[in-house]
Scaffold this motif. Structure first.
Motif, PDB file in Angstrom:
ATOM      1  N   TRP A   1       6.623   3.150-127.357  1.00  0.00           N
ATOM      2  CA  TRP A   1       5.714   2.337-127.707  1.00  0.00           C
ATOM      3  C   TRP A   1       6.282   1.234-128.834  1.00  0.00           C
ATOM      4  CZ3 TRP A   1       2.094   1.641-123.963  1.00  0.00           C
ATOM      5  CH2 TRP A   1       1.898   2.813-123.143  1.00  0.00           C
ATOM      6  N   ARG A   2       6.057   0.133-128.581  1.00  0.00           N
ATOM      7  CA  ARG A   2       6.216  -0.815-129.649  1.00  0.00           C
ATOM      8  C   ARG A   2       5.268  -1.953-129.750  1.00  0.00           C
ATOM      9  NH1 ARG A   2      10.922  -3.667-126.098  1.00  0.00           N
ATOM     10  NH2 ARG A   2      10.194  -5.538-125.940  1.00  0.00           N
ATOM     11  N   LEU A   3       5.439  -3.027-130.812  1.00  0.00           N
ATOM     12  CA  LEU A   3       4.572  -3.940-130.776  1.00  0.00           C
ATOM     13  C   LEU A   3       5.583  -5.055-131.807  1.00  0.00           C
ATOM     14  CD1 LEU A   3       0.678  -2.997-131.921  1.00  0.00           C
ATOM     15  CD2 LEU A   3       1.452  -4.287-129.986  1.00  0.00           C
ATOM     16  N   ASP A   4       5.503  -6.326-131.362  1.00  0.00           N
ATOM     17  CA  ASP A   4       6.107  -7.163-131.769  1.00  0.00           C
ATOM     18  C   ASP A   4       5.279  -8.303-132.670  1.00  0.00           C
ATOM     19  OD1 ASP A   4       7.982  -7.730-128.676  1.00  0.00           O
ATOM     20  OD2 ASP A   4       8.313  -6.211-130.287  1.00  0.00           O
TER      21      ASP A   4
ATOM     22  N   ALA B   1      13.949  -4.875-128.868  1.00  0.00           N
ATOM     23  CA  ALA B   1      12.732  -6.047-128.951  1.00  0.00           C
ATOM     24  C   ALA B   1      13.199  -7.147-129.975  1.00  0.00           C
ATOM     25  CB  ALA B   1      11.559  -5.063-129.824  1.00  0.00           C
ATOM     26  N   LEU B   2      13.996  -6.996-130.903  1.00  0.00           N
ATOM     27  CA  LEU B   2      14.511  -8.110-131.810  1.00  0.00           C
ATOM     28  C   LEU B   2      15.758  -8.962-131.418  1.00  0.00           C
ATOM     29  CD1 LEU B   2      14.291  -6.027-135.156  1.00  0.00           C
ATOM     30  CD2 LEU B   2      12.661  -7.805-134.159  1.00  0.00           C
ATOM     31  N   GLY B   3      16.494  -8.222-130.370  1.00  0.00           N
ATOM     32  CA  GLY B   3      17.737  -8.824-129.893  1.00  0.00           C
ATOM     33  C   GLY B   3      18.886  -8.642-130.532  1.00  0.00           C
ATOM     34  N   ALA B   4      18.739  -7.887-131.593  1.00  0.00           N
ATOM     35  CA  ALA B   4      19.792  -7.403-132.628  1.00  0.00           C
ATOM     36  C   ALA B   4      19.534  -6.314-133.145  1.00  0.00           C
ATOM     37  CB  ALA B   4      19.981  -8.755-133.506  1.00  0.00           C
TER      38      ALA B   4
END
Length: 226
Positions: A78-81, A42-45
């Motif tokens: 599951w996730r939320l950004d 999700a964060l790209g890192a």
């Protein structure tokens, strides 16, 4: 005898391969690794800092360089950004009471009781989101006692207190306004101009006395003057 020895060897090798494969699957699907993979995607890192609630299948990760926050639950399914500016504050709940809190634009309420918790140690992250306004992580519960990889009550309280100090530092950061693309105003398209209908061209009028030219004129005997 050779056939039996060969068969036993094959069975032993197959059993070892299956055990190794099972161990690899267990390692890959371990709770902490699944949550870390979800947050990294999700964060790209890789998330830094990162907090995982062992036994609860939930965690939260930050990318301070890009001002991103991501929460994950159900073992990373599951996730939320969120943007970092959407994080409004954090509360430390000990035994159903708010023991410490830090909110954006407010002075921090530090932890002033260090008694050993009896029911829970919980961090509650509050976001500017009407659909999902908060996210709770239980760092300790009574059922964690004696379980491998779980924190002791005093360790959970110390970890929560460190995170309160960390979140206070994060909330003090100036909010970077998000770049909003200006709305493009398009001029209305000109209405198509219809070509004026050409006036019908009238046929040229013929001579008035065509018949007189074609027929000879005869003299009337009564008009002759003697």
């Amino acid at each position: 005898m050779d056939e039996i020895a060969r068969l036993l060897t094959l069975l032993a090798l197959a059993g070892g391969a299956i055990s190794l494969l099972g161990a690899a699957v267990v390692w890959f699907m371990e709770e902490g690794r699944r949550i870390r993979r979800t947050l990294t995607e999700a964060l790209g890192a890789p998330p830094q800092p990162l907090l995982i609630a062992r036994g609860r299948g939930a965690g939260i990760g930050f990318d301070l360089a890009q001002s991103k926050v991501c929460i994950a639950w159900d073992r990373g399914a599951w996730r939320l950004d969120y943007g970092l500016d959407e994080l409004l504050g954090v509360e430390l709940i000990v035994d159903r009471q708010v023991a410490a809190r830090a909110f954006r634009g407010e002075p921090r309420r530090a932890l002033d009781q260090l008694a050993q918790p009896q029911e829970r140690v919980r961090l509650r992250f509050i976001f500017d989101d009407p659909n999902h306004p908060d996210f709770e992580l239980d760092l300790w519960r009574p059922e964690d006692v004696g379980r491998r990889g779980r924190l002791e009550p005093d360790e959970a309280l110390a970890e929560a207190n460190r995170w309160m100090a960390r979140m206070e530092s994060v909330l003090r950061r100036p909010i970077t306004p998000r770049a909003v693309a200006p709305a493009s105003v398009q001029a209305p398209a000109p209405s198509p101009v219809r070509a004026a209908a050409a006036a019908p061209i009238a046929a040229p009028a013929g001579p008035l006395f065509d018949d007189l030219d074609d027929e000879p004129i005869e003299d009337d005997p009564e008009d002759v003057i003697n």
